[in-house]
Design a protein around this motif. Structure first.
Motif, short mmCIF file in Angstrom:
data_model
loop_
_atom_site.label_atom_id
_atom_site.label_comp_id
_atom_site.label_asym_id
_atom_site.label_seq_id
_atom_site.Cartn_x
_atom_site.Cartn_y
_atom_site.Cartn_z
N ASP A 205 55.55 28.56 66.25
CA ASP A 205 55.88 28.53 65.22
C ASP A 205 54.49 28.79 64.47
N LEU A 206 53.50 29.44 65.47
CA LEU A 206 52.53 29.09 65.04
C LEU A 206 51.58 30.75 64.90
N ALA A 207 52.58 31.51 66.38
CA ALA A 207 51.70 33.04 66.98
C ALA A 207 53.30 33.54 65.98
N ASP A 208 52.64 35.25 65.64
CA ASP A 208 53.30 36.19 65.01
C ASP A 208 52.53 37.08 66.05
N ASP A 209 54.01 37.72 67.38
CA ASP A 209 53.20 38.32 68.10
C ASP A 209 52.84 40.30 67.51
N SER A 210 53.04 40.59 66.01
CA SER A 210 53.61 41.59 65.41
C SER A 210 52.24 41.63 64.65
N LEU A 211 51.23 40.71 65.04
CA LEU A 211 49.98 41.66 64.22
C LEU A 211 48.90 40.40 65.14
N ALA A 212 48.88 40.64 66.31
CA ALA A 212 48.45 39.95 67.46
C ALA A 212 46.82 40.63 67.33
N ILE A 213 45.89 39.90 67.48
CA ILE A 213 44.82 40.04 67.14
C ILE A 213 43.91 41.09 69.14
N SER A 214 44.17 40.19 69.23
CA SER A 214 44.40 41.00 71.38
C SER A 214 45.76 41.02 71.73
N GLU A 215 45.64 41.70 72.73
CA GLU A 215 47.28 41.70 73.12
C GLU A 215 47.25 39.75 74.04
N ASP A 216 46.47 38.89 74.18
CA ASP A 216 47.15 37.80 74.40
C ASP A 216 46.61 37.02 73.73
N LYS A 217 46.28 36.86 72.55
CA LYS A 217 46.68 36.00 72.09
C LYS A 217 46.88 36.43 70.71
N PRO A 218 47.51 35.80 69.76
CA PRO A 218 48.68 36.60 68.47
C PRO A 218 48.35 35.30 67.51
N LEU A 219 48.12 36.39 66.16
CA LEU A 219 47.61 35.53 64.94
C LEU A 219 48.30 34.85 65.22
N ILE A 220 47.50 33.33 64.22
CA ILE A 220 47.49 32.24 64.17
C ILE A 220 48.08 32.16 62.52
N ASP A 221 49.62 31.77 62.74
CA ASP A 221 50.06 31.40 61.16
C ASP A 221 49.34 29.98 60.94
N TYR A 222 48.40 30.22 59.67
CA TYR A 222 47.39 29.16 59.82
C TYR A 222 48.26 28.14 57.63
N GLU A 223 49.64 28.61 57.37
CA GLU A 223 49.91 28.33 56.47
C GLU A 223 50.34 26.64 57.40
N LYS A 224 51.44 27.21 58.58
CA LYS A 224 51.94 25.84 59.55
C LYS A 224 50.47 25.39 59.47
N LEU A 225 49.94 25.83 60.22
CA LEU A 225 49.13 25.34 60.91
C LEU A 225 47.94 24.38 60.57
N SER A 226 48.21 24.38 59.22
CA SER A 226 47.38 23.61 57.95
C SER A 226 48.52 22.30 57.34
N LYS A 227 49.73 22.30 57.92
CA LYS A 227 50.97 21.01 57.72
C LYS A 227 50.86 20.29 58.44
N LEU A 228 49.62 20.67 59.54
CA LEU A 228 50.23 19.70 60.89
C LEU A 228 49.26 18.53 61.50
N PRO A 229 49.12 18.39 62.11
CA PRO A 229 48.20 16.59 62.52
C PRO A 229 47.08 17.79 63.05
N ILE A 230 46.29 17.42 62.62
CA ILE A 230 44.70 17.82 63.68
C ILE A 230 44.65 17.40 64.82
N ASP A 231 44.45 17.55 66.43
CA ASP A 231 44.03 16.45 67.42
C ASP A 231 42.91 16.45 67.51
N GLU A 232 41.29 15.70 66.68
CA GLU A 232 40.42 15.92 67.01
C GLU A 232 39.65 16.21 68.44
N SER A 233 40.09 15.52 69.28
CA SER A 233 39.36 15.78 70.56
C SER A 233 39.59 17.00 70.96
#
Length: 276
Positions: A205-233
């Motif tokens: 849901d949150l990662a798109d491997d085709s737009l990877a920032i590095s080999e092991d850490k994909p770019l985050i989909d901020y649109e989806k992230l912004s709609k989810l509740p944040i775990d403050e801790s």
């Protein structure tokens, strides 16, 4: 790259990263002569080699373009066609001057990232990052450097947070499977009902491997992230972990000091004669 500065430290103390200048100049002269005389086409140390070495040195001294400003690079550019004279005469200009500027910027950037991380990071806000530093210009001011570091830190915190949440969910799923195996044997044959779809984080849901920032850490989909509740801790933990990692990195940068800088200089010299 070979560590050509072995044995050049001023003292044997672990936290002393200063270089014995006389020994360094001696090594520089010997290596320069060896390279010049042993090169396959006897290429002389001239302005051409000087410029190539300068470009290699600048690329290596701050590859992420997160320390130096444009004014620093312009100040160092005066050495672009005089490094050959340094090598042949046993003088040093580019290396010590770059180290002086680097120390100033390290202190400034350390203050910048610590200030940014002293306040909560809003991870729902999307930040555009350029993947390859070669596509980025040098910052023109400390203000621009501040903006760049705001972007860097935002991305680091978001990546750390998301993968911490994914790990948490994976652990939860593993625990759930273990509990299911321990259920009453009489319920084993009952059809398993599909649980209602919940709004949760997942790699898909949150990662798109085709737009990877590095080999092991994909770019985050901020649109989806912004709609989810944040775990403050977890967010707080991610921010603390980011600060800890940066503290370690900058402590190492300061400890490496003159020895590491001279090593970059000498490796740039060796690479300038590399036919590849």
């Amino acid at each position: 790259a070979p560590q050509v500065t072995s044995g050049l430290r001023k003292s044997s103390q672990k936290n002393d990263s200063s270089v014995n200048v006389d020994k360094a100049k001696e090594v520089m002269l010997i290596v320069a002569k060896l390279l010049e005389n042993s090169h396959y086409d006897n290429h002389p140390i001239n302005d051409e080699v000087s410029k190539k070495m300068y470009d290699l040195f600048i690329d290596k001294i701050d590859p992420g373009k997160y320390l130096f400003l444009t004014e620093d690079i312009m100040a160092l550019k005066k050495y672009e066609k005089s490094i050959d004279d340094e090598l042949l005469n046993g003088t040093m200009g580019l290396e010590p001057e770059s180290l002086r500027l680097k120390k100033i910027r390290i202190e400034q950037v350390e203050g910048i990232y610590q200030k940014i991380l002293s306040s909560p990071i809003d991870i729902s806000k999307a930040v555009t990052m350029v993947k390859d530093p070669k596509d980025m210009p040098w910052c023109n001011s400390v203000e621009e450097l501040n903006v760049r570091w705001s972007q860097i830190i935002h991305q680091l915190v978001v990546n750390t947070y998301v993968f911490m949440i994914i790990e948490k969910e994976q652990a939860s799923k593993t625990e759930k499977k273990g509990n299911e195996k321990a259920t009453d044997a009489t319920k084993k044959d009952e059809p398993v009902k599909e649980p209602a779809k919940e709004t949760k984080l997942s790699e898909e849901d949150l990662a798109d491997d085709s737009l990877a920032i590095s080999e092991d850490k994909p770019l985050i989909d901020y649109e989806k992230l912004s709609k989810l509740p944040i775990d403050e801790s977890k967010l707080k933990e991610a921010q603390e972990k980011t600060k800890k990692n940066l503290d370690i990195r900058f402590k190492r940068l300061k400890e490496e000091g003159e020895v590491a800088n001279f090593n970059i200089y000498m490796n740039a010299l060796c690479d300038a004669f590399d036919p590849h």
